[in-house]
Design an enzyme around this catalytic site. Structure first.
Site, PDB file in Angstrom:
ATOM      1  N   VAL A  91       0.402  -3.568 -15.327  1.00 34.49           N
ATOM      2  CA  VAL A  91       1.258  -4.334 -14.416  1.00 34.49           C
ATOM      3  C   VAL A  91       1.730  -3.383 -13.326  1.00 34.49           C
ATOM      4  O   VAL A  91       2.460  -2.421 -13.601  1.00 34.49           O
ATOM      5  CB  VAL A  91       2.466  -4.956 -15.136  1.00 34.49           C
ATOM      6  N   THR A  92       1.301  -3.620 -12.098  1.00 30.93           N
ATOM      7  CA  THR A  92       1.733  -2.751 -11.001  1.00 30.93           C
ATOM      8  C   THR A  92       3.122  -3.174 -10.534  1.00 30.93           C
ATOM      9  O   THR A  92       3.499  -4.340 -10.609  1.00 30.93           O
ATOM     10  CB  THR A  92       0.757  -2.793  -9.812  1.00 30.93           C
TER      11      THR A  92
ATOM     12  N   ALA B 148       2.191   5.852 -10.063  1.00 39.01           N
ATOM     13  CA  ALA B 148       1.076   5.891  -9.112  1.00 39.01           C
ATOM     14  C   ALA B 148       1.416   4.998  -7.939  1.00 39.01           C
ATOM     15  O   ALA B 148       1.954   3.903  -8.117  1.00 39.01           O
ATOM     16  CB  ALA B 148      -0.231   5.426  -9.755  1.00 39.01           C
ATOM     17  N   ASP B 149       1.125   5.480  -6.758  1.00 37.60           N
ATOM     18  CA  ASP B 149       1.222   4.668  -5.548  1.00 37.60           C
ATOM     19  C   ASP B 149      -0.068   3.851  -5.458  1.00 37.60           C
ATOM     20  O   ASP B 149      -1.160   4.420  -5.366  1.00 37.60           O
ATOM     21  CB  ASP B 149       1.370   5.598  -4.341  1.00 37.60           C
TER      22      ASP B 149
ATOM     23  N   TYR C 289       5.234 -10.317   5.265  1.00 34.47           N
ATOM     24  CA  TYR C 289       5.073 -10.549   3.824  1.00 34.47           C
ATOM     25  C   TYR C 289       4.130 -11.716   3.562  1.00 34.47           C
ATOM     26  O   TYR C 289       3.205 -11.624   2.741  1.00 34.47           O
ATOM     27  CB  TYR C 289       6.452 -10.810   3.216  1.00 34.47           C
TER      28      TYR C 289
ATOM     29  N   THR D 151      15.851 -11.106  -8.502  1.00 31.62           N
ATOM     30  CA  THR D 151      15.158  -9.824  -8.554  1.00 31.62           C
ATOM     31  C   THR D 151      15.799  -8.884  -7.543  1.00 31.62           C
ATOM     32  O   THR D 151      16.666  -9.285  -6.767  1.00 31.62           O
ATOM     33  CB  THR D 151      13.671  -9.981  -8.215  1.00 31.62           C
TER      34      THR D 151
END
Length: 253
Positions: free
Chosen positions: A10-11, A59-60, A159, A195
């Protein structure tokens, strides 16, 4: 493959929606890679809370070499390849319609930042993980979109455009990877309560959106995460190239 047999990446899972998705998979017994970029403390705390079948790895997603290293480290940790990707990573962004960039003044660099994370990030993780999925003849790739390209009630130009491009990649990738047993789908939410990204949204907006939905409330990250499980489950094995909107019925296809 059952969810409890899967190794799930899951990024952008250190916080917010990504954390809810990682939690849902861990609850179902999957081995979970919690990817983060800068949210190290919250990502590691989440991994600790979910048990030894989870790991937090930095990690990017825009850096292909960093993603390659992440995939290799996950393979070593869990003694097997990543079978499932949820690409949730998001460029720094706040959902506040009063403070958004207008079309007349928004710079291209804002578009580029979102395209880098949403589109390049998706390409990087798919290219890094798909070869092993192909050998298994099994893979699940789930990209996180938005209902705003169906109903742009608030015109977040950068976006929304990046997520629309991600939907296009979702559908073309589904065509390429389907013969290898890999499905590629998108799940698109609306405003989520709450969120990190939606915390800037005025409370009156949450109430207004809730009043427009048939279910009478704003979708929570946990509710959204449960829908992600469907696309990873055996019950979605004949579904690919699709975009499922999960917003309480605000937008109807």
């Amino acid at each position: 493959m059952l969810i409890n047999e899967q190794i799930v990446l899951v990024t952008g899972a250190g916080r917010g929606l990504g954390a809810a998705i990682a939690t849902a998979f861990a609850r179902e017994g999957a081995r979970v890679v919690i990817n983060y970029n800068r949210s190290a403390e919250t990502a590691r705390r989440l991994a600790d809370s979910l048990g030894d079948r989870t790991i937090a790895l930095q990690a990017d997603v825009t850096d292909r070499e960093a993603i390659n290293r992440l995939v290799e480290e996950a393979n070593q940790k869990f003694y097997g390849p990543i079978t499932t990707i949820v690409h949730n990573a998001l460029s720094d962004f706040k959902f506040n319609g009063d403070d958004r960039q207008r079309l007349q003044s928004i710079p291209w660099t804002d578009f580029g930042a979102h395209l880098d994370v949403s589109l390049r990030g998706a390409l990087n993780v798919m290219q890094a993980a798909a070869p092993a999925m192909s050998k298994l003849k099994f893979g699940r790739i789930i990209n996180i979109g938005t209902n705003l390209f169906q109903n742009p009630v608030v015109p977040y130009h950068d976006y929304t455009a990046a997520k629309a491009a991600l939907l296009a990649l979702t559908r073309t990738a589904a065509a390429d990877l389907g013969p290898h047993g890999i499905t590629v789908n998108m799940i698109s939410g609306g405003l989520l309560r709450t969120t990190d990204a939606s915390a800037a949204t005025p409370e009156a907006v949450f109430d207004f959106v809730a009043g427009l939905t048939p279910l009478g409330h704003v979708t929570t990250p946990a509710e959204f995460a449960d829908s992600v499980l469907f696309f990873a489950s055996p019950w979605s094995r004949a579904v690919t190239g699709q975009n499922l909107i999960v917003d309480g019925g605000l937008v109807r296809n």
